[in-house]
Motif scaffolding. Sequence first.
Motif, PDB file in Angstrom:
ATOM      1  N   VAL A  66       0.845  -1.191   0.000  1.00  0.00           N
ATOM      2  CA  VAL A  66       0.000   0.000   0.000  1.00  0.00           C
ATOM      3  C   VAL A  66       0.881   1.242   0.000  1.00  0.00           C
ATOM      4  O   VAL A  66       1.939   1.263   0.649  1.00  0.00           O
ATOM      5  N   VAL A  67       0.431   2.280  -0.714  1.00  0.00           N
ATOM      6  CA  VAL A  67       1.086   3.592  -0.667  1.00  0.00           C
ATOM      7  C   VAL A  67       0.060   4.617  -0.214  1.00  0.00           C
ATOM      8  O   VAL A  67      -1.066   4.668  -0.734  1.00  0.00           O
ATOM      9  N   VAL A  68       0.439   5.430   0.762  1.00  0.00           N
ATOM     10  CA  VAL A  68      -0.419   6.525   1.241  1.00  0.00           C
ATOM     11  C   VAL A  68       0.305   7.835   0.947  1.00  0.00           C
ATOM     12  O   VAL A  68       1.423   8.052   1.418  1.00  0.00           O
ATOM     13  N   ASP A  69      -0.329   8.700   0.176  1.00  0.00           N
ATOM     14  CA  ASP A  69       0.283   9.979  -0.194  1.00  0.00           C
ATOM     15  C   ASP A  69      -0.382  11.108   0.595  1.00  0.00           C
ATOM     16  O   ASP A  69      -1.517  11.488   0.319  1.00  0.00           O
ATOM     17  N   VAL A  70       0.344  11.617   1.586  1.00  0.00           N
ATOM     18  CA  VAL A  70      -0.149  12.755   2.375  1.00  0.00           C
ATOM     19  C   VAL A  70       0.774  13.962   2.215  1.00  0.00           C
ATOM     20  O   VAL A  70       0.739  14.896   3.020  1.00  0.00           O
ATOM     21  N   HIS A 113      -3.639   2.590  -3.503  1.00  0.00           N
ATOM     22  CA  HIS A 113      -3.088   3.947  -3.388  1.00  0.00           C
ATOM     23  C   HIS A 113      -4.107   4.791  -2.647  1.00  0.00           C
ATOM     24  O   HIS A 113      -5.264   4.907  -3.066  1.00  0.00           O
ATOM     25  N   ILE A 114      -3.684   5.404  -1.536  1.00  0.00           N
ATOM     26  CA  ILE A 114      -4.549   6.305  -0.769  1.00  0.00           C
ATOM     27  C   ILE A 114      -3.971   7.708  -0.879  1.00  0.00           C
ATOM     28  O   ILE A 114      -2.766   7.906  -0.709  1.00  0.00           O
ATOM     29  N   ALA A 115      -4.819   8.679  -1.167  1.00  0.00           N
ATOM     30  CA  ALA A 115      -4.372  10.071  -1.241  1.00  0.00           C
ATOM     31  C   ALA A 115      -5.242  10.932  -0.355  1.00  0.00           C
ATOM     32  O   ALA A 115      -6.476  10.784  -0.340  1.00  0.00           O
ATOM     33  N   LEU A 116      -4.622  11.835   0.371  1.00  0.00           N
ATOM     34  CA  LEU A 116      -5.341  12.792   1.197  1.00  0.00           C
ATOM     35  C   LEU A 116      -5.588  14.061   0.382  1.00  0.00           C
ATOM     36  O   LEU A 116      -4.654  14.684  -0.120  1.00  0.00           O
ATOM     37  N   SER A 117      -6.854  14.420   0.238  1.00  0.00           N
ATOM     38  CA  SER A 117      -7.223  15.623  -0.497  1.00  0.00           C
ATOM     39  C   SER A 117      -8.186  16.440   0.359  1.00  0.00           C
ATOM     40  O   SER A 117      -8.211  16.286   1.582  1.00  0.00           O
TER      41      SER A 117
END
Length: 251
Positions: free
Chosen positions: A53-57, A91-95
Amino acid sequence: MKIVVIGGSGLIGSQLVNKLRQLGHDVNAASPATGVDTITGEGLADALTGADVVVDVANSPSFEDKAVMEFFETAGHNLLAAEKVAGIGHHIALSVVGTDRLQESGYFRAKQVQENLIKASGVPYTIVHSTQFFEFLSGIANAATQGEEVHLSPAHIQPIASADVAEEVAVVTLAAPLNGTVEIAGPDRISLSDLVQQYLTKNNDPRKVVADENARYYGAILNDQLLVPGKDARIGKIDFEYWYENQPKKS
């Protein structure tokens, strides 16, 4: 589970990394400081090797229109391309809540480009739309200051503590990809101008907030619908009073 957190040393990233490690996961806090740069691509392939998993914050260091667009566009292309090669499963992205409704703003146009890249990438994803963090109140006030006055919209917001953001992103990280968006917000809805005035008053800051319907928020004119979540949002537990009382006190 092996998880890579892009922006792992920042406000949200550092808290998220700690939470996931406490739950027993193998977490790489990736940032330029650790040799992982999504703008140049340096260290990306190595960081993603074997990850699930990749988390983009990560956030742009500049909110200037051209710079912020270049950041999210370049970082998005590089990160998603590396993820496809590495076979990343989520892929998780914080928006931001309201991104698609705030396209007057260069920052939100750039965030929309980031989201569009994710949706078109073919990598399973979840986008987390958060309302504004309490930790941003000082910066919001400073950006809107004119002399001894702070000109801010009286539009409603539903701000959230960064600790609640990290908690909710951790939940999403450990769940299956939605290939969609979830919204998170704090427990209380309040006028932006009123909240900033409360914050300044608590800090014995002499500036006065002027409620100005024409005041722009990072380039956009606000109304009561733009910065608040929908009815299915996940709601955090920490309100403004609790958050403020638990901030490190200045000596």
